[in-house]
Design a protein around this motif. Structure first.
Motif, PDB file in Angstrom:
ATOM      1  N   ARG A 204       0.854  -1.222   0.136  1.00  0.00           N
ATOM      2  CA  ARG A 204       0.037  -0.034   0.058  1.00  0.00           C
ATOM      3  C   ARG A 204       0.903   1.232  -0.015  1.00  0.00           C
ATOM      4  NH1 ARG A 204      -1.515  -0.398   4.559  1.00  0.00           N
ATOM      5  NH2 ARG A 204      -0.360   1.690   5.296  1.00  0.00           N
ATOM      6  N   PHE A 205       0.319   2.277  -0.695  1.00  0.00           N
ATOM      7  CA  PHE A 205       1.188   3.271  -0.943  1.00  0.00           C
ATOM      8  C   PHE A 205       0.320   4.579  -0.352  1.00  0.00           C
ATOM      9  CE2 PHE A 205       2.772   7.387  -2.295  1.00  0.00           C
ATOM     10  CZ  PHE A 205       4.309   7.238  -2.446  1.00  0.00           C
ATOM     11  N   ASP A 206       0.619   5.235   0.870  1.00  0.00           N
ATOM     12  CA  ASP A 206      -0.545   6.217   1.369  1.00  0.00           C
ATOM     13  C   ASP A 206       0.164   7.620   1.023  1.00  0.00           C
ATOM     14  OD1 ASP A 206      -2.088   4.481   2.617  1.00  0.00           O
ATOM     15  OD2 ASP A 206      -0.917   4.748   4.499  1.00  0.00           O
ATOM     16  N   PHE A 207      -0.744   8.461   0.448  1.00  0.00           N
ATOM     17  CA  PHE A 207      -0.606   9.931   0.029  1.00  0.00           C
ATOM     18  C   PHE A 207      -0.550  10.846   1.252  1.00  0.00           C
ATOM     19  CE2 PHE A 207      -1.325   8.166  -3.971  1.00  0.00           C
ATOM     20  CZ  PHE A 207      -0.388   8.701  -4.764  1.00  0.00           C
ATOM     21  N   ILE A 208       0.563  10.651   2.148  1.00  0.00           N
ATOM     22  CA  ILE A 208       0.678  11.377   3.297  1.00  0.00           C
ATOM     23  C   ILE A 208       2.425  11.740   3.258  1.00  0.00           C
ATOM     24  CG2 ILE A 208      -1.012  10.762   4.722  1.00  0.00           C
ATOM     25  CD1 ILE A 208       0.861   8.681   5.955  1.00  0.00           C
ATOM     26  N   GLN A 209       2.686  12.896   3.687  1.00  0.00           N
ATOM     27  CA  GLN A 209       4.021  13.399   3.801  1.00  0.00           C
ATOM     28  C   GLN A 209       5.101  12.478   4.326  1.00  0.00           C
ATOM     29  OE1 GLN A 209       5.433  16.058   1.883  1.00  0.00           O
ATOM     30  NE2 GLN A 209       7.249  14.932   2.416  1.00  0.00           N
ATOM     31  N   GLU A 210       4.580  11.629   5.330  1.00  0.00           N
ATOM     32  CA  GLU A 210       5.474  10.674   5.992  1.00  0.00           C
ATOM     33  C   GLU A 210       5.651   9.493   5.007  1.00  0.00           C
ATOM     34  OE1 GLU A 210       2.791  11.891   9.612  1.00  0.00           O
ATOM     35  OE2 GLU A 210       2.408  11.591   7.319  1.00  0.00           O
ATOM     36  N   THR A 211       4.987   9.481   4.124  1.00  0.00           N
ATOM     37  CA  THR A 211       5.456   8.222   2.940  1.00  0.00           C
ATOM     38  C   THR A 211       6.304   8.978   2.047  1.00  0.00           C
ATOM     39  OG1 THR A 211       3.454   7.000   3.273  1.00  0.00           O
ATOM     40  CG2 THR A 211       4.702   6.502   1.030  1.00  0.00           C
ATOM     41  N   PHE A 212       5.960  10.334   1.352  1.00  0.00           N
ATOM     42  CA  PHE A 212       6.937  10.942   0.410  1.00  0.00           C
ATOM     43  C   PHE A 212       8.280  11.329   1.073  1.00  0.00           C
ATOM     44  CE2 PHE A 212       3.691  10.849  -2.255  1.00  0.00           C
ATOM     45  CZ  PHE A 212       3.714  12.043  -3.413  1.00  0.00           C
ATOM     46  N   ASP A 213       8.262  11.542   2.496  1.00  0.00           N
ATOM     47  CA  ASP A 213       9.802  11.708   3.206  1.00  0.00           C
ATOM     48  C   ASP A 213      10.612  10.651   2.495  1.00  0.00           C
ATOM     49  OD1 ASP A 213       8.827  13.968   4.490  1.00  0.00           O
ATOM     50  OD2 ASP A 213       8.548  13.036   6.191  1.00  0.00           O
ATOM     51  N   PHE A 214      10.338   9.565   2.539  1.00  0.00           N
ATOM     52  CA  PHE A 214      11.253   8.381   1.863  1.00  0.00           C
ATOM     53  C   PHE A 214      11.734   8.591   0.679  1.00  0.00           C
ATOM     54  CE2 PHE A 214       9.213   6.328   5.643  1.00  0.00           C
ATOM     55  CZ  PHE A 214      10.306   5.664   6.038  1.00  0.00           C
ATOM     56  N   LEU A 215      10.814   9.424  -0.124  1.00  0.00           N
ATOM     57  CA  LEU A 215      11.151   9.781  -1.662  1.00  0.00           C
ATOM     58  C   LEU A 215      11.875  10.965  -1.643  1.00  0.00           C
ATOM     59  CD1 LEU A 215       7.931   8.787  -3.401  1.00  0.00           C
ATOM     60  CD2 LEU A 215       9.757   7.250  -2.924  1.00  0.00           C
ATOM     61  N   CYS A 216      11.935  11.662  -0.550  1.00  0.00           N
ATOM     62  CA  CYS A 216      12.566  13.009  -0.498  1.00  0.00           C
ATOM     63  C   CYS A 216      11.916  13.918  -1.431  1.00  0.00           C
ATOM     64  CB  CYS A 216      14.075  13.179  -0.836  1.00  0.00           C
ATOM     65  SG  CYS A 216      14.994  12.858   0.412  1.00  0.00           S
ATOM     66  N   SER A 217      10.363  13.775  -1.507  1.00  0.00           N
ATOM     67  CA  SER A 217       9.451  14.417  -2.530  1.00  0.00           C
ATOM     68  C   SER A 217       8.565  15.326  -1.768  1.00  0.00           C
ATOM     69  CB  SER A 217       8.674  13.678  -3.410  1.00  0.00           C
ATOM     70  OG  SER A 217       7.897  14.092  -4.258  1.00  0.00           O
ATOM     71  N   ASP A 218       8.214  16.453  -2.005  1.00  0.00           N
ATOM     72  CA  ASP A 218       7.060  17.175  -1.571  1.00  0.00           C
ATOM     73  C   ASP A 218       5.705  17.144  -1.803  1.00  0.00           C
ATOM     74  OD1 ASP A 218       6.131  19.262  -0.264  1.00  0.00           O
ATOM     75  OD2 ASP A 218       6.956  20.977  -1.070  1.00  0.00           O
ATOM     76  N   LEU A 219       4.853  16.476  -1.220  1.00  0.00           N
ATOM     77  CA  LEU A 219       3.475  16.034  -1.394  1.00  0.00           C
ATOM     78  C   LEU A 219       2.793  17.514  -1.571  1.00  0.00           C
ATOM     79  CD1 LEU A 219       1.111  13.782  -1.494  1.00  0.00           C
ATOM     80  CD2 LEU A 219       0.995  14.210   0.935  1.00  0.00           C
ATOM     81  N   ASN A 220       2.989  18.434  -0.699  1.00  0.00           N
ATOM     82  CA  ASN A 220       2.332  19.800  -0.699  1.00  0.00           C
ATOM     83  C   ASN A 220       1.979  20.368  -2.147  1.00  0.00           C
ATOM     84  OD1 ASN A 220       1.680  20.230   1.834  1.00  0.00           O
ATOM     85  ND2 ASN A 220       3.124  21.866   2.084  1.00  0.00           N
ATOM     86  N   ARG A 221       3.108  20.057  -3.062  1.00  0.00           N
ATOM     87  CA  ARG A 221       3.025  20.389  -4.341  1.00  0.00           C
ATOM     88  C   ARG A 221       2.379  19.435  -5.389  1.00  0.00           C
ATOM     89  NH1 ARG A 221       8.550  23.230  -5.779  1.00  0.00           N
ATOM     90  NH2 ARG A 221       9.320  21.570  -4.319  1.00  0.00           N
ATOM     91  N   PHE A 222       1.767  18.248  -4.911  1.00  0.00           N
ATOM     92  CA  PHE A 222       1.249  17.173  -5.518  1.00  0.00           C
ATOM     93  C   PHE A 222      -0.303  17.411  -6.183  1.00  0.00           C
ATOM     94  CE2 PHE A 222       0.180  12.866  -6.600  1.00  0.00           C
ATOM     95  CZ  PHE A 222       1.317  12.427  -7.411  1.00  0.00           C
ATOM     96  N   PRO A 223      -0.696  17.296  -6.980  1.00  0.00           N
ATOM     97  CA  PRO A 223      -2.330  17.529  -7.404  1.00  0.00           C
ATOM     98  C   PRO A 223      -2.990  16.249  -6.706  1.00  0.00           C
ATOM     99  CG  PRO A 223      -0.757  17.470  -9.395  1.00  0.00           C
ATOM    100  CD  PRO A 223       0.267  17.043  -8.366  1.00  0.00           C
ATOM    101  N   ILE A 224      -4.008  16.735  -6.043  1.00  0.00           N
ATOM    102  CA  ILE A 224      -4.993  15.932  -5.586  1.00  0.00           C
ATOM    103  C   ILE A 224      -5.585  14.883  -6.586  1.00  0.00           C
ATOM    104  CG2 ILE A 224      -7.242  15.684  -4.306  1.00  0.00           C
ATOM    105  CD1 ILE A 224      -6.791  18.492  -3.018  1.00  0.00           C
TER     106      ILE A 224
END
Length: 468
Positions: A204-224
């Motif tokens: 499972r891949f959850d769209f929360i920043q805790e998951t995106f941190d592992f990718l060093c990616s910024d979820l804030n700028r990701f389209p819903i």
């Protein structure tokens, strides 16, 4: 009369057109997730940064929307309507159960409603019904896919049908909003977690920043809309959604609790779940081996979203969850699972014909989902019993009253009217349903909640008065 020379000219023209389309297509690129310049714990759309608390009502309510296309969205919408109809009095003030929802999970078709609800809150009524349920969304997306103006884009290896789904979702529902809008005060609804499935690992891949941190990616700028498209990317019908992995570029440090979970040698289900989930997340830390992450329909890994809750407890730890959600303050924990799983009649074994495309789709998606769902429900029941026992022991130690736990399972298979149950279990999984079917599903939600012993117990304990 078509001469040999004419045929050669036509063939050459087609080849030239194909080459031109391919050349143009190579310039087209899907939305690439942005890198995170600097890791900051609690930055962005994280569970920790958003105030999740029982509030004055002392109720902590979680609603989970399953997969199932428009069928799930219609059933879930009916559940929200029923929560809005029921009111109770607390400290002399009238409150609706709808306003007590703190946390929402959504996968596949359920993610469409979950994301819209999280973004718009009260305004989900009646706008979601008007903008999605009463719209032939499937016809619009098919028209977009077969449109000649989009054919050249689809020849690009960096652009697929899910990217067109993303565009359609933006046009109809999300207006190019990003997760920054969900994290900020612009968000009117509860915290919403959308889940997809990692195509390589099946995790499972959850769209929360805790998951995106592992990718060093910024979820804030990701389209819903892109997250919802990933969660709804049914194999073969839609293309996977791709994320770029920037791991190692933002000074991210794995939380100690995850390191401990990975090294935990204890036996038992919770320890095993913790180790497995930690290993799945750790795989993102190797950008050489996994420079790109491809995502598919969230229902393939967790059709009820229940495992998101179980993993949160297993990985973060029961004590941390208790503190983050301020569960000591609550008097009632309410879990509402909206299960729109269908069970269409299967007749392929009665024919000697080679099963068609639709039969294959069902075999690789609906059947495994149904089998996995049963296991998940059993795991949830076991966890609830453990939570209740832990709450009882803690209450004894603190000389307080143990919180009540309510598990409200709104499932189509629980319809007591056999004719209605069979009709609804045969509703296909698609992105459009006739208005009559939508009304029947919304009505079924009301019926199922009225027939739910757990929901009735909650209403009784709150002395709820139904109303409009």
């Amino acid at each position: 009369m078509i001469t040999k020379r004419s045929r050669l000219w036509c063939t050459a023209s087609l080849l030239a057109m194909t080459a031109l389309l391919a050349g143009c297509g190579s310039l087209v690129q899907y939305n690439i997730n942005e890198p995170l310049t600097e890791y900051k714990p609690g930055h962005g759309y994280t569970v920790k940064s958003i105030d999740l608390a029982p509030g004055d009502s002392k109720i902590f309510m979680v609603v989970l929307f399953s997969g199932g296309g428009a069928r799930s969205a219609a059933l879930g919408y009916g559940v929200l309507e029923e929560l809005a109809r029921n009111k109770f009095i607390k400290d002399g003030k009238s409150r609706r159960l709808f306003d007590e929802v703190d946390l929402v999970y959504g996968v596949s078709g359920g993610s469409i409603l979950a994301a819209y609800y999280g973004l718009h809150g009260e305004d989900v009524f009646p706008s979601f019904n008007d903008r999605f349920l009463n719209l032939d969304f499937q016809d619009k997306i098919v028209s977009r896919i077969i449109s000649f103006s989009n054919q050249w884009r689809l020849t690009s290896p960096r652009f697929g049908r899910s990217d067109l789904l993303e565009e359609q979702l933006d046009e109809v529902l999300f207006d190019k909003r990003t997760f920054a809008d969900l994290a900020s005060k612009k968000r009117k609804g509860p915290l919403t977690i959308i889940s997809a499935t990692d195509m390589s690992s099946g995790a499972r891949f959850d769209f929360i920043q805790e998951t995106f941190d592992f990718l060093c990616s910024d979820l804030n700028r990701f389209p819903i809309s892109r997250a919802v498209a990933a969660s709804s990317a049914v194999p073969l019908l839609f293309s996977p959604v791709t994320l770029w992995n920037y791991a190692g570029t933002c000074d991210f440090h794995v939380p100690d609790v995850l390191l401990a979970a990975a090294d935990n040698k204890n036996r038992g289900r919770i320890a095993a779940v913790s180790r497995t989930r930690a290993q799945e997340l750790f795989s993102y830390l190797d950008p050489i081996k996994r420079p790109y992450i491809h995502l598919l329909d969230g229902g393939l890994s967790d059709n009820l979203s229940i495992r998101s809750i179980l993993d949160m407890e297993a990985l973060v730890g029961s004590e941390e969850v208790r503190q983050d959600f301020r569960l000591d303050e609550m008097e009632k924990l309410v879990l509402v699972v909206v299960n729109a799983q269908n069970n269409p009649e299967n007749t392929i074994d009665q024919s000697a014909d080679v099963p068609g495309f639709r039969d294959v789709i069902r075999a690789i998606s609906d059947i495994p989902i149904a089998r996995y769902t049963q296991e998940t429900e059993l795991a949830m029941q076991s966890s609830i019993e453990r939570w209740q026992e832990a709450g009882r022991l803690r209450a004894e130690q603190n000389h307080t009253k143990a919180p009540s736990v309510y598990y409200i399972n709104v499932s189509l298979k629980n319809m007591t009217n056999e004719e209605e149950r069979m009709d609804l279990l045969n509703v296909p999984t698609s992105l459009y349903l006739p208005k009559k079917t939508v009304r029947e599903l919304r009505s079924a939600a009301t019926t199922l909640m009225h027939e739910s012993p757990e929901f009735q117990r909650l209403l009784k304990d709150l002395a709820v008065q139904g109303g409009n």
